[in-house]
Write an enzyme that holds these catalytic residues in place. Sequence first.
Site, PDB file in Angstrom:
ATOM      1  N   GLU A  97      -1.663  -3.191  -0.532  1.00  0.00           N
ATOM      2  CA  GLU A  97      -1.711  -2.244  -1.661  1.00  0.00           C
ATOM      3  C   GLU A  97      -3.090  -2.207  -2.300  1.00  0.00           C
ATOM      4  OE1 GLU A  97       1.522  -2.639  -4.469  1.00  0.00           O
ATOM      5  OE2 GLU A  97       0.406  -1.574  -6.021  1.00  0.00           O
ATOM      6  N   HIS A 124      -5.707   3.159  -9.754  1.00  0.00           N
ATOM      7  CA  HIS A 124      -4.948   3.126  -8.514  1.00  0.00           C
ATOM      8  C   HIS A 124      -5.423   4.208  -7.563  1.00  0.00           C
ATOM      9  CE1 HIS A 124      -1.186   2.738  -6.193  1.00  0.00           C
ATOM     10  NE2 HIS A 124      -1.227   1.514  -6.671  1.00  0.00           N
TER      11      HIS A 124
HETATM   12  C1  MEV Z   1       2.366  -1.541  -9.075  1.00  0.00           C
HETATM   13  O1  MEV Z   1       2.276  -2.130  -7.783  1.00  0.00           O
HETATM   14  C2  MEV Z   1       2.691  -2.599 -10.117  1.00  0.00           C
HETATM   15  C3  MEV Z   1       2.963  -2.064 -11.516  1.00  0.00           C
HETATM   16  O2  MEV Z   1       3.979  -1.070 -11.483  1.00  0.00           O
HETATM   17  C4  MEV Z   1       3.376  -3.234 -12.371  1.00  0.00           C
HETATM   18  C5  MEV Z   1       3.882  -2.871 -13.739  1.00  0.00           C
HETATM   19  O3  MEV Z   1       4.372  -1.748 -13.942  1.00  0.00           O
HETATM   20  O4  MEV Z   1       3.820  -3.769 -14.613  1.00  0.00           O
HETATM   21  C6  MEV Z   1       1.741  -1.386 -12.090  1.00  0.00           C
END
Ligand code: MEV
Length: 425
Positions: A83, A376
């Site tokens: 990821e 992201h």
């Molecule tokens: C994504 O891989 C992880 C998150 O969804 C964690 C969270 O929402 O605390 C960003």
Amino acid sequence: MDKTSRIPGLHKMSIAERITALKDFADLTDEETALLGKSSVLGMDVAERMIENVIGTFELPLGLVPNMKVNGREILVPLAVEESSVVAALANAGKMTSSGGGYFTSSSDPIMIAQIQAVDIADPFGAKMKILEHKEKIIALANEQDPILVKFGGGCRDIEVRVIDTRKGPMVVTHILVDTRDAMGANAVNTMAEAIAPHIENWTNGKVFLRILSNLADRRVARVRCLVKKDAIPPGPEVIDGIINAWAFADADPYRAATNNKGIMNGISPLVIATGNDFRAIEAGAHAYASRTGQYRALARWEKDAEGNLVGSMELPLAMGLVGGATAIHPMAKLIVKILGIDTATELSEITAAVGLGQNLAALRALASEGIQRGHMSLHAKNIAVMAGAKGEEIELVAHQLSSEGKVRVDRAKVILEQVRKKNC
Ligand code: MEV
């Protein structure tokens, strides 16, 4: 003829023979088949000794996380993960936590639990007492199974007996508590439980079925805390209340808690994988521990100190080993242990807990301010560019354009790619 997945003697075939059988079954091209039967690091011979019916190995990117300080020691942490943004997020968290000296950790002794399930007992509470009367004998029997563990300072320390109500009536469940030192300890405790089981049957006149470790390793916990100075958190101290609200949301609501804890596992699982440990065991233990109050809750906690700085803390089971498992065999896992500069499984578990808390901090900070998508998507954009067909220098050009437009989608990437290619003609 109809296809069948029954391949007689698959387990006895050579790797090449298995690949040939698979090629026929799945109509693989020569190019596709060439992806199999190879290993860059592990070695096919090692892979074959690790699992059955090996046809290849599977690679993940290994990223290096800077800025981590644990108990005053600067460390670089390699993470094996698919990821995008996980590595960058932890590096950002490292910058924030360095304002408070980094992460500080501690842990319990490495005590694993194995369970012995006895059923069909008319007087379960009397049986419980009988088993407890044999505590010293049980400990001795357990330790006879693993003199090496005892030599290294480990071994069975205690027992517990529980009577539980089930849909099949009461069951008498004996726990042996075993200090497994630097091993994850699954094999050690399972062997002990199997050796003790016939004695439990004798003492209770019951029938023993299961003899197996518990992945709810709540006697083998790692603890971590960190402090982020209020002026060291972007965009500013106002985000601290957002982070605490995010934590309270997760703690109160299992729908949010699952995502919050997934973010924590974003750090933990990649390090567990990179060090050759059992990530399924760690995941199961973490989520079971998050449910220990009867409701699934947030694993970490965030609060404000008297000066308004952000304080994070977390405790969770982390049954990780350095000896006796894949960690000792896998050349990359061994290298990663060296990079971490650790000698004990306890140190590894503590660093892993720190990595989990850091991921939670990075995720909650982003969620409570600009949102998760900006960071992201800028990393994800390169993947999208490749999916759209970009090659070489085109990848960077397309990804850059996607990110600056804020539309990181394959359809848009294809249009941009065409424009880039026209320009370059
Ligand atoms: C994504 O891989 C992880 C998150 O969804 C964690 C969270 O929402 O605390 C960003």
